[in-house]
Design a protein around this motif. Structure first.
Motif, mmCIF file in Angstrom:
data_model
loop_
_atom_site.group_PDB
_atom_site.id
_atom_site.type_symbol
_atom_site.label_atom_id
_atom_site.label_comp_id
_atom_site.label_asym_id
_atom_site.label_seq_id
_atom_site.Cartn_x
_atom_site.Cartn_y
_atom_site.Cartn_z
ATOM 1 N N ASP A 287 0.867 -1.296 0.000
ATOM 2 C CA ASP A 287 -0.038 -0.016 -0.113
ATOM 3 C C ASP A 287 0.851 1.356 0.061
ATOM 4 O O ASP A 287 0.316 2.330 -0.033
ATOM 5 N N ASN A 288 2.275 1.190 0.084
ATOM 6 C CA ASN A 288 2.998 2.316 -0.049
ATOM 7 C C ASN A 288 2.905 3.197 1.229
ATOM 8 O O ASN A 288 3.452 4.233 0.944
ATOM 9 N N ILE B 20 9.945 7.884 -5.764
ATOM 10 C CA ILE B 20 9.353 6.968 -5.162
ATOM 11 C C ILE B 20 8.210 7.696 -4.010
ATOM 12 O O ILE B 20 8.635 8.939 -3.441
ATOM 13 N N THR B 21 6.842 7.333 -4.149
ATOM 14 C CA THR B 21 5.799 8.102 -3.468
ATOM 15 C C THR B 21 5.578 7.269 -2.340
ATOM 16 O O THR B 21 5.254 6.166 -2.604
ATOM 17 N N VAL B 22 5.854 7.689 -0.992
ATOM 18 C CA VAL B 22 5.507 7.106 -0.030
ATOM 19 C C VAL B 22 4.333 7.925 0.898
ATOM 20 O O VAL B 22 4.433 9.075 0.868
ATOM 21 N N LEU B 23 3.374 6.990 0.928
ATOM 22 C CA LEU B 23 2.023 7.552 1.733
ATOM 23 C C LEU B 23 2.107 7.515 3.052
ATOM 24 O O LEU B 23 3.036 6.949 3.676
ATOM 25 N N PRO B 24 1.345 8.538 3.896
ATOM 26 C CA PRO B 24 1.315 8.504 5.228
ATOM 27 C C PRO B 24 0.777 7.000 5.892
ATOM 28 O O PRO B 24 -0.004 6.479 5.165
ATOM 29 N N ASP B 25 1.324 6.893 6.869
ATOM 30 C CA ASP B 25 0.808 5.673 7.709
ATOM 31 C C ASP B 25 -0.629 5.649 8.173
ATOM 32 O O ASP B 25 -0.717 6.560 9.220
ATOM 33 N N LEU C 12 -3.808 0.779 8.640
ATOM 34 C CA LEU C 12 -5.081 0.238 8.102
ATOM 35 C C LEU C 12 -4.988 -0.497 6.940
ATOM 36 O O LEU C 12 -4.520 0.051 5.813
ATOM 37 N N ARG C 13 -5.178 -1.848 6.595
ATOM 38 C CA ARG C 13 -5.286 -2.660 5.674
ATOM 39 C C ARG C 13 -6.506 -2.916 5.102
ATOM 40 O O ARG C 13 -7.461 -3.364 5.729
ATOM 41 N N THR C 14 -6.946 -2.554 3.900
ATOM 42 C CA THR C 14 -8.388 -2.545 3.464
ATOM 43 C C THR C 14 -8.354 -3.608 2.442
ATOM 44 O O THR C 14 -7.598 -3.746 1.426
#
Length: 447
Positions: free
Chosen positions: A207-208, A272-277, A280-282
């Motif tokens: 989910d990056n 590389i784009t890293v998203l905020p944590d 949560l896994r959907t």
């Protein structure tokens, strides 16, 4: 009178004898056996001389060197050059006559050359040529496909440079003036240097979201060494071919790969784009079959939030059974009796026992559990991080694990053995006989 007649008769006889003396006439010819003029050469002698009684042949450079036969036949020559064949013919009348002819023996052709690439076969490729062909009186013509120079005449050419990737022919043609031979060798120029890479996160980081571990796959062409730099990564630099890097902060991070060979280098960059944590896994559109669908290996009733896979009965083994944390029991295709059960209780509800089974708490009925839970469908749909569920008190209660019927949408809460909290939204209940199933979305905290 008689003496006078005898004298006249002697004079007449003597005169007639001198007029009929044998004369040496004609000549001899030479020819190349099989029309082959290059060594080894066989010269055929054809003697057409008349009037001779003896013959003295001399074959300069030949085998045999001499002969006294009228027709010596064939003479062998093993070395290149111009040689004289001489004949002295005599007869009993004392006549002597000399004949001679020259024969030209050309060098045989046995091409021998080698090539050597300086440094490497990455473009541009410089080639040294060594000509070991032995012989005199030979001519040499070189052709270099797509090379510089393209041609050369002479025994040893200068170094040749090939720049275009692919196979290139080097052709040497050797001639002795009578015949020509060719030999071809191939030079392969490697493709032009290209710096390139792709990447993908670890399975659990797909989910990056930070922190994310990225596996880089080097796709460079014609490279022998590498220099990486990772903005915001750990490590920040690397010389490995396929490094693994952890990005702990959300944002855009530039990655640079400089690829080298012994001729040149090239740089490739990507972001590389890293998203905020969200922690949560959907998981969407998960099909979970009723008992018969699972046991008949049509649609699995067991699911792992770790591997994110549904498992049918025949897909469960010692390696994955301990990872299963969700089990759905659908008693029949009419969905009159349904419940989510802990994996370590599966054998009590029509399933085979699981090895190393996990213990998961399920709240099948929030309104009956008397545990103060009221997590709605709207809350589920709006949940983009784990904040709404991490404070929920999900604990076992006999009332909360009670079965439910054909009522959906429905929210089921759960807590895994390792403490992760989650929610299941049943979106549909599909009646299809022994292959009936429910359709779910699942949102669960990460490990």
């Amino acid at each position: 009178m008689k003496k006078t007649l005898l004298l006249l008769l002697f004079i007449v006889i003597t005169s007639c004898y001198q007029e009929t003396a044998i004369v040496i006439e004609g000549d001899f010819t030479t020819s190349y056996a099989n029309e082959d003029e290059s060594i080894p050469v066989i010269i055929k002698i054809d003697n057409k001389i008349t009037g001779a009684d003896s013959y003295e042949w001399t074959f300069e450079g030949g085998e045999p060197a001499i002969s006294s036969a009228k027709n010596p036949g064939e003479v062998l020559y093993k070395k290149q050059g111009t040689y004289t064949i001489k004949l002295i013919a005599t007869n009993v009348d004392g006549e002597r006559k000399e004949f001679s002819k020259s024969v030209v023996i050309k060098e045989g052709i046995n091409i021998e050359f080698t090539h050597e690439i300086i440094k490497s076969n990455y473009s541009p490729v410089e080639v040294v040529l060594k000509n070991a062909t032995i012989g005199e009186g030979l001519t040499f013509k070189w052709d270099f496909q797509d090379g510089a120079p393209a041609t050369f005449t002479g025994k040893t050419p200068p170094n040749v440079v090939f720049t275009t990737p692919g196979d290139h022919l080097i052709t040497l043609t050797v001639s002795n003036g009578f015949e020509s031979e060719k030999q071809t060798q191939t030079i392969t120029v490697a493709p032009y240097l290209v710096s390139l890479f792709s990447y993908e996160p670890n399975f659990e980081d797909d989910d990056n979201e930070a922190p994310v571990t990225i596996n880089f796959s080097n796709k460079s062409i014609s490279a022998i060494s590498y220099k990486w730099s990772f903005e915001g990564g750990n490590p920040s630099i690397s010389t490995e071919e396929n490094p693994k890097v952890v990005f702990t902060n959300a944002g855009s991070h530039e990655v640079t790969l400089e690829a080298f060979n012994d001729k040149t280098s090239q740089i490739f960059k990507s972001t590389i784009t890293v998203l905020p944590d969200t922690n949560l896994r959907t998981l969407t559109n998960i099909k979970l079959g009723i008992n018969s669908a699972h046991n008949n290996n049509n649609i699995g009733a067991m699911f792992s939030t770790v591997t994110r896979q549904v498992y049918k009965a025949n897909e469960i083994n010692d390696q994955n059974s301990g990872l299963i944390d969700i089990v759905f029991q659908g008693l029949n295709s009419n969905f009159t009796y349904n419940r989510f059960i802990s994996p370590d209780q599966a054998n009590n509800y029509g399933f085979l026992s699981l090895q190393n089974a996990q213990s998961t708490i399920f709240i099948n009925s929030q309104n009956l559990c008397n545990c103060g839970l009221n997590f709605t469908e709207s809350q589920f749909d709006a949940m983009v991080n784990d904040s709404p569920i991490k404070s929920l008190n999900i604990s076992y209660s006999a009332a909360g694990e009670q079965q439910f019927g054909l009522i959906y949408p429905r929210i089921i809460l759960f807590k895994t053995q390792d403490g992760r909290k989650g929610a299941i939204k049943i979106k549909d209940m599909v009646k299809n006989g022994a292959s009936s199933y429910i359709l779910c979305d699942i949102k669960v905290q990460k490990q």
